[in-house]
Design an enzyme around this catalytic site. Structure first.
Site, PDB file in Angstrom:
ATOM      1  N   ALA A 169       6.866  -8.615  -4.856  1.00 30.79           N
ATOM      2  CA  ALA A 169       6.104  -9.555  -4.024  1.00 30.79           C
ATOM      3  C   ALA A 169       6.416  -9.422  -2.540  1.00 30.79           C
ATOM      4  O   ALA A 169       5.716  -9.980  -1.707  1.00 30.79           O
ATOM      5  CB  ALA A 169       6.359 -10.979  -4.484  1.00 30.79           C
ATOM      6  N   ARG A 175       7.870  -3.276   7.416  1.00 32.87           N
ATOM      7  CA  ARG A 175       8.315  -2.089   8.165  1.00 32.87           C
ATOM      8  C   ARG A 175       7.521  -0.819   7.834  1.00 32.87           C
ATOM      9  O   ARG A 175       7.755   0.237   8.418  1.00 32.87           O
ATOM     10  CB  ARG A 175       9.812  -1.854   7.910  1.00 32.87           C
ATOM     11  CG  ARG A 175      10.675  -2.709   8.826  1.00 32.87           C
ATOM     12  CD  ARG A 175      12.128  -2.379   8.649  1.00 32.87           C
ATOM     13  NE  ARG A 175      12.650  -2.928   7.397  1.00 32.87           N
ATOM     14  CZ  ARG A 175      13.737  -2.483   6.790  1.00 32.87           C
ATOM     15  NH1 ARG A 175      14.397  -1.446   7.279  1.00 32.87           N
ATOM     16  NH2 ARG A 175      14.161  -3.039   5.672  1.00 32.87           N
ATOM     17  N   GLY A 198       9.925  -3.091  -7.468  1.00 30.81           N
ATOM     18  CA  GLY A 198       8.733  -2.255  -7.347  1.00 30.81           C
ATOM     19  C   GLY A 198       8.827  -1.187  -6.281  1.00 30.81           C
ATOM     20  O   GLY A 198       8.031  -0.244  -6.264  1.00 30.81           O
ATOM     21  N   LYS A 236     -19.083  26.665  -7.393  1.00 30.57           N
ATOM     22  CA  LYS A 236     -19.171  25.261  -7.826  1.00 30.57           C
ATOM     23  C   LYS A 236     -20.031  25.155  -9.076  1.00 30.57           C
ATOM     24  O   LYS A 236     -21.087  25.780  -9.153  1.00 30.57           O
ATOM     25  CB  LYS A 236     -19.786  24.423  -6.708  1.00 30.57           C
ATOM     26  CG  LYS A 236     -19.813  22.937  -7.006  1.00 30.57           C
ATOM     27  CD  LYS A 236     -21.036  22.233  -6.458  1.00 30.57           C
ATOM     28  CE  LYS A 236     -22.240  22.445  -7.353  1.00 30.57           C
ATOM     29  NZ  LYS A 236     -23.423  21.655  -6.957  1.00 30.57           N
ATOM     30  N   ASN A 266     -29.256  26.336  -4.143  1.00 27.79           N
ATOM     31  CA  ASN A 266     -29.386  25.489  -5.333  1.00 27.79           C
ATOM     32  C   ASN A 266     -29.917  24.099  -5.005  1.00 27.79           C
ATOM     33  O   ASN A 266     -30.209  23.324  -5.899  1.00 27.79           O
ATOM     34  CB  ASN A 266     -28.039  25.361  -6.049  1.00 27.79           C
ATOM     35  CG  ASN A 266     -26.953  24.841  -5.131  1.00 27.79           C
ATOM     36  OD1 ASN A 266     -27.026  24.990  -3.917  1.00 27.79           O
ATOM     37  ND2 ASN A 266     -25.945  24.219  -5.710  1.00 27.79           N
TER      38      ASN A 266
HETATM   39  C1  UD1 Z   1      18.329  -7.664  -2.395  1.00 26.80           C
HETATM   40  C2  UD1 Z   1      19.573  -8.281  -2.986  1.00 26.80           C
HETATM   41  C3  UD1 Z   1      20.812  -7.540  -2.455  1.00 26.80           C
HETATM   42  C4  UD1 Z   1      20.701  -6.071  -2.782  1.00 26.80           C
HETATM   43  C5  UD1 Z   1      19.387  -5.506  -2.263  1.00 26.80           C
HETATM   44  C6  UD1 Z   1      19.207  -4.105  -2.753  1.00 26.80           C
HETATM   45  C7  UD1 Z   1      19.091 -10.673  -3.268  1.00 26.80           C
HETATM   46  C8  UD1 Z   1      19.265 -12.012  -2.725  1.00 26.80           C
HETATM   47  N1  UD1 Z   1      19.659  -9.677  -2.591  1.00 26.80           N
HETATM   48  O1  UD1 Z   1      18.360  -7.866  -1.011  1.00 26.80           O
HETATM   49  O2  UD1 Z   1      21.981  -8.064  -3.028  1.00 26.80           O
HETATM   50  O3  UD1 Z   1      21.805  -5.366  -2.223  1.00 26.80           O
HETATM   51  O4  UD1 Z   1      18.261  -6.269  -2.732  1.00 26.80           O
HETATM   52  O5  UD1 Z   1      18.098  -3.529  -2.124  1.00 26.80           O
HETATM   53  O6  UD1 Z   1      18.489 -10.501  -4.320  1.00 26.80           O
HETATM   54  N2  UD1 Z   1      11.010  -9.823  -3.691  1.00 26.80           N
HETATM   55  C9  UD1 Z   1      10.072 -10.651  -4.254  1.00 26.80           C
HETATM   56  N3  UD1 Z   1       9.963 -11.925  -3.814  1.00 26.80           N
HETATM   57  C10 UD1 Z   1      10.753 -12.439  -2.851  1.00 26.80           C
HETATM   58  C11 UD1 Z   1      11.720 -11.594  -2.263  1.00 26.80           C
HETATM   59  C12 UD1 Z   1      11.838 -10.307  -2.709  1.00 26.80           C
HETATM   60  O7  UD1 Z   1       9.333 -10.224  -5.145  1.00 26.80           O
HETATM   61  O8  UD1 Z   1      10.587 -13.614  -2.511  1.00 26.80           O
HETATM   62  C13 UD1 Z   1      11.146  -8.448  -4.163  1.00 26.80           C
HETATM   63  C14 UD1 Z   1      10.822  -7.401  -3.123  1.00 26.80           C
HETATM   64  O9  UD1 Z   1       9.462  -7.031  -3.190  1.00 26.80           O
HETATM   65  C15 UD1 Z   1      11.742  -6.254  -3.487  1.00 26.80           C
HETATM   66  C16 UD1 Z   1      12.924  -6.944  -4.134  1.00 26.80           C
HETATM   67  O10 UD1 Z   1      12.493  -8.219  -4.515  1.00 26.80           O
HETATM   68  O11 UD1 Z   1      11.151  -5.393  -4.424  1.00 26.80           O
HETATM   69  C17 UD1 Z   1      14.109  -7.058  -3.193  1.00 26.80           C
HETATM   70  O12 UD1 Z   1      13.712  -7.737  -2.042  1.00 26.80           O
HETATM   71  P1  UD1 Z   1      14.364  -7.438  -0.629  1.00 26.80           P
HETATM   72  O13 UD1 Z   1      13.816  -8.347   0.372  1.00 26.80           O
HETATM   73  O14 UD1 Z   1      14.303  -5.975  -0.376  1.00 26.80           O
HETATM   74  O15 UD1 Z   1      15.878  -7.850  -0.949  1.00 26.80           O
HETATM   75  P2  UD1 Z   1      17.110  -7.736   0.017  1.00 26.80           P
HETATM   76  O16 UD1 Z   1      17.148  -8.915   0.892  1.00 26.80           O
HETATM   77  O17 UD1 Z   1      17.120  -6.393   0.627  1.00 26.80           O
END
Ligand code: UD1
Ligand code: CA
Length: 454
Positions: free
Chosen positions: A8, A13, A99, A345, A380
């Site tokens: 989600a 970035r 994902g 083709k 053609n």
């Molecule tokens: C998260 C972990 C962190 C870990 C890191 C690895 C938590 C709080 N932290 O941090 O410990 O080292 O991943 O990359 O879990 N997502 C949602 N909904 C949300 C927020 C995130 O679906 O509300 C999904 C994102 O799409 C992504 C994944 O969860 O696929 C991780 O989200 P991201 O924001 O990258 O997590 P980090 O803060 O980097």
């Protein structure tokens, strides 16, 4: 087992209108890689948590076995998993994937599930630079909790074992743990990582497992990271091809965006791109700088450099190129030669026929042992409809001939160079349409006129 794929997040970035998880890696969306890996584990449920740009993601990935849970607004990874909870089978464990982490190997995930037993298991790695990740806090070797970078003390930030985010959890306990999450932290989010401390409090064991390679846990947040993982994927694919016996001129200069099946003794020169499903028979060689998409090539055929081949079925011992273009619906029998700047083709060309230079063969059935001269064009298309051309066995088409379809060239017929064929050419005869050649001996070249000067 249940698999929940968190997808989600916004992916700001990437600076793109395309949702992050739909950006392609090796020709397939990031999310498609994660789904394929999840499927290979044969889980009972695959639930994808989507949000930003969600409908586009759902449409792109629409498959009947997937369950979709919407998360809006996005309040953190714990909140995300809570959206999936109603869809999960509480009797079996839940594997959480991201994902945007496309290259985790199924074997690594199986090891993680085994490590979990009836408790939790976290996929962790030690990084020289752990910046940005959640840190694994242990006491006397056992995992106590995860602390996010932004909430960590200097001592905790010095820890190098990080949370990859991939974990296995006992589903029956999740309801209480997720309901108990608080967002009193630096990011004001509901952290999934806080369930670890909750499990420890409930005296459940928390185990860890580790991937064989660090790249298995790398995520994509930027175009630079996407490119980095693309290279990892391609390097793995190249290694697997060489392992099977394929000769690669340079394993760093091949791109496979789909599946490439090779029989024995296939050789591929530099800078070739294979898309969709490509099958290369025994002894096939592909020259430098070729693009093959959904193509089948039978044994012993040589593709010379700079060819673009799409949805073509190429027979044995053919010679294609250099600079040939085969478009959808091309079917070549054995020992056909298609030379430079020849486009084919929706045409079938039978054994040993040749079009060696500068020709367009479209919507045409070509018999055996036909010679198509340089500059030959099948007309053609009348601007509205496409018509077929038939060239029977053994015909010889002189250079610079236009075949205005629908038209048929009989068996063994010869067309004189420069012919514009608008009616059928009978078998075994010479047909030619050409203005008679004349020489005018009294003709004088014009002479440059002198300009009058004022
Ligand atoms: C998260 C972990 C962190 C870990 C890191 C690895 C938590 C709080 N932290 O941090 O410990 O080292 O991943 O990359 O879990 N997502 C949602 N909904 C949300 C927020 C995130 O679906 O509300 C999904 C994102 O799409 C992504 C994944 O969860 O696929 C991780 O989200 P991201 O924001 O990258 O997590 P980090 O803060 O980097
Ligand atoms: Ca992240």
């Amino acid at each position: 087992m249940n698999v929940v794929i968190l997808a989600a997040g916004q992916g700001k970035r990437m600076h793109s209108d395309l949702p992050k998880v739909l950006h392609p890696l090796a020709g397939r969306p990031l999310l498609a890689h994660v789904i394929a890996t999840a499927r290979s584990l044969d889980p009972g449920v695959i639930c994808i948590v989507y949000g930003h740009g969600g409908e586009a993601v759902r449409e792109a990935m629409a498959q009947p076995d997937l369950i979709w849970a919407k998360q809006e607004p996005q309040l953190g990874t714990g909140h995300a998993l809570a959206q999936a909870l109603p869809h999960l089978n509480s009797k079996s464990p839940t594997l959480v994937l991201y994902g945007d982490v496309p290259l985790t190997r199924a074997q690594t995930l199986r090891d993680l599930c085994r490590a979990a037993g009836k408790g939790l298991a976290l996929l962790t790695v030690e990084l020289a630079d752990p910046h940005g990740y959640g840190r694994i806090v242990r006491s006397r070797g056992s995992i106590k909790r995860i602390v996010e970078e932004k909430d960590a003390s200097p001592a905790e930030r010095a820890l190098r074992e990080i949370n990859t985010g991939i974990m296995v959890l006992p589903t029956a306990r999740l309801k209480a743990w997720l309901a108990g999450l608080k967002n009193k932290n630096a990011q004001k989010e509901y952290y999934l990582t806080d369930v670890v401390a909750a499990a420890v409090k409930d005296k459940l064991p928390v185990h860890s497992a580790h991937p064989a390679a660090a790249w298995e846990t790398l995520g994509v947040n930027s175009k630079a990271q996407l490119a980095e993982l693309e290279r990892v994927f391609q390097a793995q694919t190249a290694a697997a091809l060489m392992q099977q016996g394929v000769t690669l001129a340079d394993p760093a200069r091949i791109d496979v965006r789909g599946s490439l099946a090779c029989a024995r003794d296939v050789a591929i020169d530099v800078n070739c791109v294979f898309e969709g499903e490509v099958v290369l028979g025994a002894g096939v060689s592909v020259g430098a700088n070729c693009v093959l998409r959904d193509v089948k090539v039978a044994a012993g055929t040589r593709i010379e450099p700079f060819c673009h081949l799409q949805q073509a079925d190429i027979g044995a011992r053919c010679r294609i190129g250099p600079y040939a273009r085969l478009r959808p619906g091309t079917e070549l029998a054995e020992e056909v030669h298609i030379g430079n700047f020849v486009e084919v083709k929706a045409s079938q060309i039978a054994a040993r026929s040749k079009a060696n230079h500068l020709a367009y063969v479209g919507d045409t059935t070509v018999g055996r042992d036909v010679n198509i001269g340089a500059g030959t064009i099948t007309c053609n298309y009348d601007g509205v409809n496409k018509h077929r051309t038939i060239i029977e066995d053994g015909a010889f088409i002189g250079s610079d001939t236009q075949l205005v379809a629908p038209v048929r060239v009989g068996r063994g017929a010869t067309l004189g160079a420069g012919t514009t064929l608008t009616r059928d050419a009978p078998a075994d005869a010479l047909t030619v349409s050409r203005a008679k050649q004349v020489t005018i001996s009294t003709w004088k070249r014009p002479v440059k006129q002198k300009k009058e000067t004022k």
